[in-house]
Design a protein around this motif. Structure first.
Motif, mmCIF file in Angstrom:
data_model
loop_
_atom_site.group_PDB
_atom_site.id
_atom_site.type_symbol
_atom_site.label_atom_id
_atom_site.label_comp_id
_atom_site.label_asym_id
_atom_site.label_seq_id
_atom_site.Cartn_x
_atom_site.Cartn_y
_atom_site.Cartn_z
ATOM 1 N N GLU A 10 27.406 72.108 37.806
ATOM 2 C CA GLU A 10 26.024 72.341 37.377
ATOM 3 C C GLU A 10 25.751 73.841 37.464
ATOM 4 O OE1 GLU A 10 23.687 70.138 40.128
ATOM 5 O OE2 GLU A 10 24.520 68.190 39.551
ATOM 6 N N LEU A 31 14.181 73.175 26.014
ATOM 7 C CA LEU A 31 14.510 71.764 26.215
ATOM 8 C C LEU A 31 14.097 70.926 25.012
ATOM 9 C CD1 LEU A 31 13.424 71.590 29.939
ATOM 10 C CD2 LEU A 31 15.752 71.156 29.106
ATOM 11 N N ARG A 35 16.804 68.586 22.732
ATOM 12 C CA ARG A 35 16.472 67.254 23.238
ATOM 13 C C ARG A 35 17.644 66.283 23.132
ATOM 14 N NH1 ARG A 35 11.853 66.518 20.617
ATOM 15 N NH2 ARG A 35 10.612 67.413 22.294
ATOM 16 N N GLY A 36 18.527 66.445 22.175
ATOM 17 C CA GLY A 36 19.660 65.549 22.015
ATOM 18 C C GLY A 36 20.865 65.912 22.848
ATOM 19 N N GLU A 37 20.753 66.930 23.691
ATOM 20 C CA GLU A 37 21.885 67.403 24.497
ATOM 21 C C GLU A 37 21.703 66.930 25.941
ATOM 22 O OE1 GLU A 37 24.833 68.234 26.035
ATOM 23 O OE2 GLU A 37 24.989 69.365 24.149
ATOM 24 N N PRO A 38 22.465 65.916 26.377
ATOM 25 C CA PRO A 38 22.285 65.405 27.743
ATOM 26 C C PRO A 38 22.738 66.375 28.820
ATOM 27 C CG PRO A 38 24.180 64.367 26.706
ATOM 28 C CD PRO A 38 23.494 65.169 25.635
ATOM 29 N N GLY A 39 23.495 67.392 28.445
ATOM 30 C CA GLY A 39 23.988 68.344 29.428
ATOM 31 C C GLY A 39 23.049 69.489 29.721
ATOM 32 N N VAL A 41 19.116 70.224 31.215
ATOM 33 C CA VAL A 41 17.998 69.561 31.889
ATOM 34 C C VAL A 41 17.051 70.606 32.484
ATOM 35 C CG1 VAL A 41 19.353 67.493 32.409
ATOM 36 C CG2 VAL A 41 19.302 69.382 34.060
ATOM 37 N N THR A 51 22.404 73.346 33.266
ATOM 38 C CA THR A 51 23.385 72.628 32.458
ATOM 39 C C THR A 51 24.299 71.806 33.362
ATOM 40 O OG1 THR A 51 25.020 74.421 32.470
ATOM 41 C CG2 THR A 51 23.373 74.432 30.698
ATOM 42 N N GLY A 54 30.369 67.309 31.940
ATOM 43 C CA GLY A 54 30.750 65.935 32.161
ATOM 44 C C GLY A 54 31.630 65.818 33.394
ATOM 45 N N ASP A 65 33.533 72.666 28.632
ATOM 46 C CA ASP A 65 32.136 72.231 28.782
ATOM 47 C C ASP A 65 31.219 73.394 29.141
ATOM 48 O OD1 ASP A 65 32.235 69.593 28.083
ATOM 49 O OD2 ASP A 65 31.686 68.806 30.048
#
Length: 353
Positions: A10, A31, A35-39, A41, A51, A54, A65
């Motif tokens: 992180e 953000l 919005r479509g990027e789960p990585g 927050v 960020t 995975g 990543d």
């Protein structure tokens, strides 16, 4: 390599104004764009963004990543009219607006005196563990090396526009939180859980997520989470950090643990690391201790090459000072930091080499 623990990273970044270099509360706009990027927050303050990689099996995956996420955040920040910068403390002051999240708002209400000094940016490394009991062994193995990991990552020399004289000004700011302290040498998981419960019961933390031990059993994932490090200036340094933390955990899980420092000795070592940054002698001892695990995971060459580069050019604080010396304005300095953060190079970056 198949038996090596998994690893995840992180990273927290500060958002800086392109004209002044000051921190700006632009995270909500970024953000929304991602919005479509789960990585990607939110973080505690609106001037920060975080960020998440995975669950990675190799340092190559970690690098890929981290590189992708840094570039995505950098591009979104540019579109929002600001810069995403990997530094432990915003170099030219902050406006501490708390993110609109119920948990963060409760945290700010409980510790209002700490909000102004919040917004520091860290790199958290998660390493997979087979059980919480194994995780406790890993914490014991990590404890003697926490100051070395802080020194390797120290990347926050500037506060409010001035050189703090520290390599990591983040460390004393973050350590003001009541539970931000080294893990104890707990004998068993029950002892660890009792310490967490006592912190919550006594009001030092609102919940288990708010217990900020420098290394801890993650309250959300089957991992050990090492939280001592500043966010690294570039991906290369972050990969070295991730590789070393994974190797230290793997070494501890094999039952190989260095001599435990006293609480006082560890506190002194952490203060020294925050002031001076990279200690090559201590880092060499860490590398020797972790070498078998690095070799078994296939990480030895990558970590040694990255360590050699870090030792040659200096840690993040050294590089920041070099970049500040060739920057005519705060805005120019912020732009240079953003360039290194993103991973793109130009001739002006030679000052940081």
């Amino acid at each position: 390599m198949a038996d090596a623990p998994t690893v995840g990273v992180e990273e927290e970044f500060v958002l800086l104004d392109t004209r002044t270099g000051a921190a700006v509360p632009a995270a909500p706009r970024i953000l929304a764009a991602l919005r479509g990027e789960p990585g990607v927050v939110p973080e505690f303050l609106r001037l920060q963004i975080e960020t998440l990689t995975g669950v990675c099996h190799s340092l190559a995956e970690v690098r890929a990543d981290l590189t992708r996420l840094r570039r995505r955040v950098s591009e979104a920040a540019e579109e929002a009219g600001c810069l995403a910068v990997a530094t432990g403390v915003a170099p030219f002051g902050t406006t501490p607006l708390v993110t609109a999240d119920a948990r963060y708002e409760r945290l700010a209400a409980r510790f209002p005196d700490l909000v102004a000094g919040a917004g520091t940016c860290a790199c958290h490394v998660h390493v997979g563990i087979p059980s919480r009991a194994a995780g406790l062994r890993a914490l014991t193995g990590l404890r003697p090396w926490l100051a070395v990991l802080l020194g390797l990552s120290a990347n926050s020399p500037y506060v409010a526009g001035a050189d703090s004289g520290l390599a990591s000004a983040r460390y004393p700011l973050w350590s003001r939180w009541p539970t931000a302290r080294p893990p104890a040498a707990w004998r068993d998981v029950a002892g660890y859980d009792a310490a967490v419960a006592e912190a919550i019961r006594g009001g030092a933390a609102p919940d288990a997520r708010g217990v900020y031990f420098y290394a801890r059993l993650s309250p959300r994932h089957p991992t050990v989470e090492v939280r001592i490090a500043d966010v690294c200036l570039d991906v290369d340094d972050a990969v070295v950090l991730a590789g070393l933390v994974r190797a230290l955990v793997a070494t501890a899980l094999r039952g190989e643990v260095a001599a435990q420092p006293s609480d006082a000795a560890l506190a002194r070592a952490l203060r020294a690391a925050a002031r001076h940054g990279l200690d090559r002698t201590a880092a060499a001892r860490l590398l020797a201790h972790a070498r078998p695990a690095l070799a078994e995971s296939g990480d030895l060459e990558v970590v040694h090459r990255g360590w050699a580069g870090l030792a040659d050019r200096g840690g993040g604080a050294v590089r920041q000072r070099a970049l500040r010396a060739v920057s005519a304005t705060p805005a120019e300095f912020a732009a240079r930091l953003a360039t290194v953060t993103r991973g793109t190079e130009d001739e002006s970056m030679e000052a940081a080499r």
